[in-house]
Design a protein around this motif. Structure first.
Motif, PDB file in Angstrom:
ATOM      1  N   SER A 119      -9.344  17.726   8.167  1.00 64.66           N
ATOM      2  CA  SER A 119     -10.733  17.755   8.612  1.00 64.66           C
ATOM      3  C   SER A 119     -11.226  16.321   8.811  1.00 64.66           C
ATOM      4  CB  SER A 119     -11.611  18.542   7.638  1.00 64.66           C
ATOM      5  OG  SER A 119     -12.909  18.731   8.169  1.00 64.66           O
ATOM      6  N   THR A 120     -12.233  15.874   8.066  1.00 66.79           N
ATOM      7  CA  THR A 120     -12.786  14.526   8.284  1.00 66.79           C
ATOM      8  C   THR A 120     -12.033  13.432   7.529  1.00 66.79           C
ATOM      9  OG1 THR A 120     -14.348  14.744   6.447  1.00 66.79           O
ATOM     10  CG2 THR A 120     -15.100  15.466   8.624  1.00 66.79           C
ATOM     11  N   ILE A 121     -11.111  13.804   6.643  1.00 64.18           N
ATOM     12  CA  ILE A 121     -10.381  12.806   5.845  1.00 64.18           C
ATOM     13  C   ILE A 121      -9.142  12.373   6.628  1.00 64.18           C
ATOM     14  CG2 ILE A 121      -9.321  12.260   3.632  1.00 64.18           C
ATOM     15  CD1 ILE A 121     -10.866  14.683   2.480  1.00 64.18           C
ATOM     16  N   GLY A 122      -9.177  11.158   7.168  1.00 60.51           N
ATOM     17  CA  GLY A 122      -8.093  10.712   8.033  1.00 60.51           C
ATOM     18  C   GLY A 122      -6.899  10.136   7.301  1.00 60.51           C
ATOM     19  N   ARG A 123      -7.186   9.265   6.320  1.00 57.93           N
ATOM     20  CA  ARG A 123      -6.091   8.532   5.672  1.00 57.93           C
ATOM     21  C   ARG A 123      -6.630   7.891   4.398  1.00 57.93           C
ATOM     22  NH1 ARG A 123      -2.774   3.511   8.589  1.00 57.93           N
ATOM     23  NH2 ARG A 123      -2.624   2.181   6.762  1.00 57.93           N
ATOM     24  N   ILE A 124      -5.779   7.818   3.365  1.00 50.20           N
ATOM     25  CA  ILE A 124      -6.146   7.194   2.095  1.00 50.20           C
ATOM     26  C   ILE A 124      -5.073   6.177   1.740  1.00 50.20           C
ATOM     27  CG2 ILE A 124      -6.622   7.559  -0.347  1.00 50.20           C
ATOM     28  CD1 ILE A 124      -7.318  10.518   0.434  1.00 50.20           C
ATOM     29  N   ASP A 125      -5.461   4.915   1.619  1.00 54.84           N
ATOM     30  CA  ASP A 125      -4.541   3.843   1.238  1.00 54.84           C
ATOM     31  C   ASP A 125      -4.798   3.442  -0.210  1.00 54.84           C
ATOM     32  OD1 ASP A 125      -3.826   3.925   3.881  1.00 54.84           O
ATOM     33  OD2 ASP A 125      -4.371   1.849   4.334  1.00 54.84           O
ATOM     34  N   HIS A 126      -3.761   3.450  -1.024  1.00 59.33           N
ATOM     35  CA  HIS A 126      -3.837   2.965  -2.406  1.00 59.33           C
ATOM     36  C   HIS A 126      -3.138   1.608  -2.416  1.00 59.33           C
ATOM     37  CE1 HIS A 126      -3.960   4.371  -6.850  1.00 59.33           C
ATOM     38  NE2 HIS A 126      -3.944   3.047  -6.809  1.00 59.33           N
ATOM     39  N   ALA A 127      -3.897   0.547  -2.689  1.00 57.05           N
ATOM     40  CA  ALA A 127      -3.408  -0.817  -2.471  1.00 57.05           C
ATOM     41  C   ALA A 127      -3.139  -1.556  -3.775  1.00 57.05           C
ATOM     42  CB  ALA A 127      -4.430  -1.600  -1.653  1.00 57.05           C
ATOM     43  N   ILE A 183       0.838  -1.197   0.000  1.00 53.72           N
ATOM     44  CA  ILE A 183       0.000   0.000   0.000  1.00 53.72           C
ATOM     45  C   ILE A 183       0.876   1.252   0.000  1.00 53.72           C
ATOM     46  CG2 ILE A 183      -2.048  -0.980   1.108  1.00 53.72           C
ATOM     47  CD1 ILE A 183      -1.085   0.178   3.767  1.00 53.72           C
ATOM     48  N   GLN A 184       0.327   2.301  -0.591  1.00 53.45           N
ATOM     49  CA  GLN A 184       0.878   3.640  -0.499  1.00 53.45           C
ATOM     50  C   GLN A 184      -0.118   4.458   0.314  1.00 53.45           C
ATOM     51  OE1 GLN A 184       3.841   5.052  -1.842  1.00 53.45           O
ATOM     52  NE2 GLN A 184       4.395   2.895  -2.083  1.00 53.45           N
ATOM     53  N   ILE A 185       0.338   5.048   1.417  1.00 51.24           N
ATOM     54  CA  ILE A 185      -0.546   5.716   2.373  1.00 51.24           C
ATOM     55  C   ILE A 185      -0.397   7.230   2.263  1.00 51.24           C
ATOM     56  CG2 ILE A 185      -1.160   5.974   4.806  1.00 51.24           C
ATOM     57  CD1 ILE A 185       0.217   3.246   5.275  1.00 51.24           C
TER      58      ILE A 185
END
Length: 249
Positions: free
Chosen positions: A38-46, A20-22
């Protein structure tokens, strides 16, 4: 204002066939001392090879969208749900107070490429729930499609002021941002795969994104491009003490 977020800001993890790329989007605003935005905590590209098993593990206070563009996954969770996820079957896990799940990447689907998106809820200790949605079509060509958000017109519900849309923009086509869902909204424009230019000068390649604040730019695809669009209120009420959506700073 348009702020590009390139791939150098991401954290990479690789364990066997699981990679994953975080993206912690808040890192582009270090003065805020928050790894989320804000409300977007983390995005994982797997990127995950078939046969990989992600064993049963817990979540707490995370709102988690599983968004696949290739591959198939056998899902099992502590709420008693089982399902085969794919590029036409999406899942939202509203983890709430206590939740666990297991994912097994199936051989028949080939290499998995997708996103696991961690959103912050408004408040803590909400009841856990799981939602599934079957997309009528794999791609929404040249027009924004509502995927998950706050409001009855979104098929998957997020328990905070957050909205996710997607589209496939064909080579040579242009698009603008959709109408803002409310006041004080910023957009995070994420290129899942492909290449776009913003206002004919800023280039976004696969995995790159841009934070759009108080602007309405023109996006043009230089090749067929899959896009995920996030929007959130800058002053949104949110809980940032969750397991994966928490502030690491």
């Amino acid at each position: 204002m348009i702020t590009k977020i390139d791939n150098t800001i991401k954290y990479g993890k690789q364990h066997g066939g699981f990679g994953i790329q975080i993206l912690y989007p808040g890192l582009i605003r270090p003065q805020l001392h928050d790894t989320g935005f804000s409300t977007i905590g983390r995005i994982d590209h797997a990127y995950i090879t078939p046969g990989t098993v992600i064993p049963m593990h817990p979540h707490k206070e995370d709102e988690i969208l599983t968004y696949l563009r290739s591959g198939k996954v056998n899902h099992l969770d502590s709420e008693g749900h089982t399902a085969i996820l794919s590029n036409q079957k999406l899942m939202m896990m509203n983890a709430g107070s206590k939740f666990s799940h297991e994912e097994r990447v199936l051989e028949e689907g080939g290499i998995l490429q997708g996103m696991q998106i961690f959103i912050r809820p408004e408040v803590s200790n909400l009841p856990p729930q799981v939602q599934f949605y079957d997309l009528p079509e794999i791609y929404s060509v040249n027009q924004w499609r509502k995927i998950a958000g706050s409001g009855a017109d979104y098929p998957l519900q997020i328990r905070s002021s957050t909205w996710l849309l997607d589209l496939r923009l064909e080579a040579g086509k242009e698009i603008h941002l959709p109408q803002s869902p409310c006041e004080n909204v910023v957009f995070l424009f994420y290129v899942f795969d492909g290449k776009v230019t913003i206002e004919d000068h800023l280039i976004l390649n696969s995995g790159e994104s841009a934070l759009i604040e108080e602007d309405s730019p023109t996006f043009r695809a230089t090749e067929t491009t899959d896009i995920v669009l996030f929007s959130t209120k800058t002053d949104a009420l949110h809980f940032d003490g969750g397991m994966y959506i928490g502030n690491l700073q």
